[in-house]
Motif scaffolding. Sequence first.
Motif, PDB file in Angstrom:
ATOM      1  N   TYR A   1       0.823  -1.210   0.000  1.00 21.95           N
ATOM      2  CA  TYR A   1       0.000   0.000   0.000  1.00 21.95           C
ATOM      3  C   TYR A   1       0.863   1.269   0.000  1.00 21.95           C
ATOM      4  O   TYR A   1       0.661   2.173  -0.808  1.00 21.95           O
ATOM      5  N   VAL A   2       1.802   1.354   0.915  1.00 14.15           N
ATOM      6  CA  VAL A   2       2.587   2.586   1.037  1.00 14.15           C
ATOM      7  C   VAL A   2       3.514   2.757  -0.169  1.00 14.15           C
ATOM      8  O   VAL A   2       3.763   3.883  -0.601  1.00 14.15           O
TER       9      VAL A   2
ATOM     10  N   LEU B   1      -3.052  10.500 -15.377  1.00 12.15           N
ATOM     11  CA  LEU B   1      -3.850   9.324 -15.707  1.00 12.15           C
ATOM     12  C   LEU B   1      -3.281   8.070 -15.043  1.00 12.15           C
ATOM     13  O   LEU B   1      -4.014   7.295 -14.421  1.00 12.15           O
ATOM     14  N   LEU B   2      -1.979   7.895 -15.153  1.00 11.81           N
ATOM     15  CA  LEU B   2      -1.338   6.737 -14.529  1.00 11.81           C
ATOM     16  C   LEU B   2      -1.508   6.784 -13.006  1.00 11.81           C
ATOM     17  O   LEU B   2      -1.768   5.762 -12.373  1.00 11.81           O
ATOM     18  N   ALA B   3      -1.398   7.986 -12.424  1.00 12.30           N
ATOM     19  CA  ALA B   3      -1.589   8.133 -10.980  1.00 12.30           C
ATOM     20  C   ALA B   3      -3.014   7.762 -10.585  1.00 12.30           C
ATOM     21  O   ALA B   3      -3.234   7.119  -9.556  1.00 12.30           O
ATOM     22  N   SER B   4      -3.985   8.141 -11.400  1.00 13.20           N
ATOM     23  CA  SER B   4      -5.378   7.812 -11.105  1.00 13.20           C
ATOM     24  C   SER B   4      -5.614   6.305 -11.141  1.00 13.20           C
ATOM     25  O   SER B   4      -6.300   5.754 -10.277  1.00 13.20           O
ATOM     26  N   LEU B   5      -5.044   5.651 -12.137  1.00 13.52           N
ATOM     27  CA  LEU B   5      -5.198   4.198 -12.236  1.00 13.52           C
ATOM     28  C   LEU B   5      -4.524   3.492 -11.055  1.00 13.52           C
ATOM     29  O   LEU B   5      -5.088   2.566 -10.467  1.00 13.52           O
ATOM     30  N   LEU B   6      -3.342   3.948 -10.719  1.00 14.17           N
ATOM     31  CA  LEU B   6      -2.619   3.347  -9.592  1.00 14.17           C
ATOM     32  C   LEU B   6      -3.371   3.565  -8.280  1.00 14.17           C
ATOM     33  O   LEU B   6      -3.383   2.698  -7.406  1.00 14.17           O
ATOM     34  N   SER B   7      -4.043   4.705  -8.150  1.00 15.03           N
ATOM     35  CA  SER B   7      -4.760   5.002  -6.910  1.00 15.03           C
ATOM     36  C   SER B   7      -5.907   4.023  -6.671  1.00 15.03           C
ATOM     37  O   SER B   7      -6.255   3.750  -5.519  1.00 15.03           O
TER      38      SER B   7
ATOM     39  N   GLU C   1      -4.253   1.116  -5.164  1.00 11.77           N
ATOM     40  CA  GLU C   1      -3.778   1.532  -3.842  1.00 11.77           C
ATOM     41  C   GLU C   1      -4.901   1.508  -2.801  1.00 11.77           C
ATOM     42  O   GLU C   1      -4.733   0.963  -1.712  1.00 11.77           O
ATOM     43  N   VAL C   2      -6.042   2.067  -3.130  1.00  6.41           N
ATOM     44  CA  VAL C   2      -7.122   2.133  -2.150  1.00  6.41           C
ATOM     45  C   VAL C   2      -7.705   0.742  -1.873  1.00  6.41           C
ATOM     46  O   VAL C   2      -8.113   0.459  -0.740  1.00  6.41           O
ATOM     47  N   PHE C   3      -7.704  -0.118  -2.860  1.00  8.84           N
ATOM     48  CA  PHE C   3      -8.153  -1.499  -2.627  1.00  8.84           C
ATOM     49  C   PHE C   3      -7.241  -2.187  -1.614  1.00  8.84           C
ATOM     50  O   PHE C   3      -7.711  -2.795  -0.647  1.00  8.84           O
ATOM     51  N   VAL C   4      -5.939  -2.094  -1.838  1.00  9.38           N
ATOM     52  CA  VAL C   4      -4.972  -2.712  -0.919  1.00  9.38           C
ATOM     53  C   VAL C   4      -5.108  -2.090   0.469  1.00  9.38           C
ATOM     54  O   VAL C   4      -5.091  -2.800   1.485  1.00  9.38           O
ATOM     55  N   TYR C   5      -5.263  -0.779   0.526  1.00  9.09           N
ATOM     56  CA  TYR C   5      -5.404  -0.091   1.810  1.00  9.09           C
ATOM     57  C   TYR C   5      -6.616  -0.596   2.591  1.00  9.09           C
ATOM     58  O   TYR C   5      -6.521  -0.907   3.783  1.00  9.09           O
ATOM     59  N   LEU C   6      -7.765  -0.670   1.921  1.00 11.05           N
ATOM     60  CA  LEU C   6      -8.987  -1.090   2.611  1.00 11.05           C
ATOM     61  C   LEU C   6      -8.906  -2.541   3.088  1.00 11.05           C
ATOM     62  O   LEU C   6      -9.376  -2.868   4.183  1.00 11.05           O
ATOM     63  N   LYS C   7      -8.315  -3.414   2.286  1.00 11.08           N
ATOM     64  CA  LYS C   7      -8.150  -4.811   2.710  1.00 11.08           C
ATOM     65  C   LYS C   7      -7.236  -4.881   3.944  1.00 11.08           C
ATOM     66  O   LYS C   7      -7.527  -5.595   4.894  1.00 11.08           O
ATOM     67  N   GLY C   8      -6.139  -4.151   3.902  1.00 12.09           N
ATOM     68  CA  GLY C   8      -5.209  -4.147   5.031  1.00 12.09           C
ATOM     69  C   GLY C   8      -5.820  -3.542   6.272  1.00 12.09           C
ATOM     70  O   GLY C   8      -5.660  -4.062   7.387  1.00 12.09           O
ATOM     71  N   LEU C   9      -6.537  -2.438   6.110  1.00 13.98           N
ATOM     72  CA  LEU C   9      -7.172  -1.791   7.250  1.00 13.98           C
ATOM     73  C   LEU C   9      -8.214  -2.713   7.889  1.00 13.98           C
ATOM     74  O   LEU C   9      -8.311  -2.800   9.119  1.00 13.98           O
ATOM     75  N   ALA C  10      -8.976  -3.423   7.068  1.00 10.47           N
ATOM     76  CA  ALA C  10      -9.976  -4.354   7.599  1.00 10.47           C
ATOM     77  C   ALA C  10      -9.313  -5.443   8.440  1.00 10.47           C
ATOM     78  O   ALA C  10      -9.807  -5.785   9.525  1.00 10.47           O
ATOM     79  N   ILE C  11      -8.197  -5.957   7.970  1.00 10.97           N
ATOM     80  CA  ILE C  11      -7.488  -7.001   8.729  1.00 10.97           C
ATOM     81  C   ILE C  11      -6.996  -6.450  10.064  1.00 10.97           C
ATOM     82  O   ILE C  11      -7.146  -7.087  11.109  1.00 10.97           O
ATOM     83  N   VAL C  12      -6.424  -5.244  10.052  1.00 11.64           N
ATOM     84  CA  VAL C  12      -5.910  -4.649  11.282  1.00 11.64           C
ATOM     85  C   VAL C  12      -7.053  -4.360  12.248  1.00 11.64           C
ATOM     86  O   VAL C  12      -6.963  -4.671  13.443  1.00 11.64           O
ATOM     87  N   LEU C  13      -8.146  -3.782  11.759  1.00 10.47           N
ATOM     88  CA  LEU C  13      -9.263  -3.449  12.645  1.00 10.47           C
ATOM     89  C   LEU C  13      -9.923  -4.699  13.237  1.00 10.47           C
ATOM     90  O   LEU C  13     -10.426  -4.648  14.363  1.00 10.47           O
TER      91      LEU C  13
END
Length: 172
Positions: free
Chosen positions: A16-17, A33-39, A42-54
């Motif tokens: 994520y980071v 455009l590339l930054a938008s696609l990567l984001s 990024e947010v998918f990985v972030y939400l999955k990781g955050l769910a596991i931590v929470l």
Amino acid sequence: MGYEIILIIVGINILYVSFFTLRMTLVIKGYRLLASLLSMVEVFVYLKGLAIVLDNLDNPLNLAAYCIGWGMGVYLGCRIEEYLALGYVTLQVVVDSPELDLPAKMREHGFGVTSWVADGRDGKRLVMQVLTKRSNEQKLWMLINNLAPKAFVISFEPKHLKGGFWVNRLRG
């Protein structure tokens, strides 16, 4: 199961980071455009990781794993950005003697050089401005160090480029 969660948390945060760091770099460099696609990734990985931590806040090691993964992700993202070396760099080089044939020697190595004579505190100086791709920056620094080891050098990254034969050559 405890250590698997810790490794998953570290791994997801590294991923994520790293994506976060690359996305920010892409935005700054103008690759919107590339930054938008990567984001989106990024947010998918972030939400999955955050769910596991929470879901596992009861174990302080999970929080430590989150922090460790974050730090490792920053480091890895920076390393990846250095490897990609997106964009351009301009070096301004000032040498003591305006008689030196440095611009011609640098051009022989494929660098575009604009030069002029300037007045310094102790007399005339040769000032050169050299634009190159960031992927060639180390090569340029080594060349300057070999040709003029006592040169005063300033490096900066231009954001916008317009005109000139060298800009057309860089983009080609």
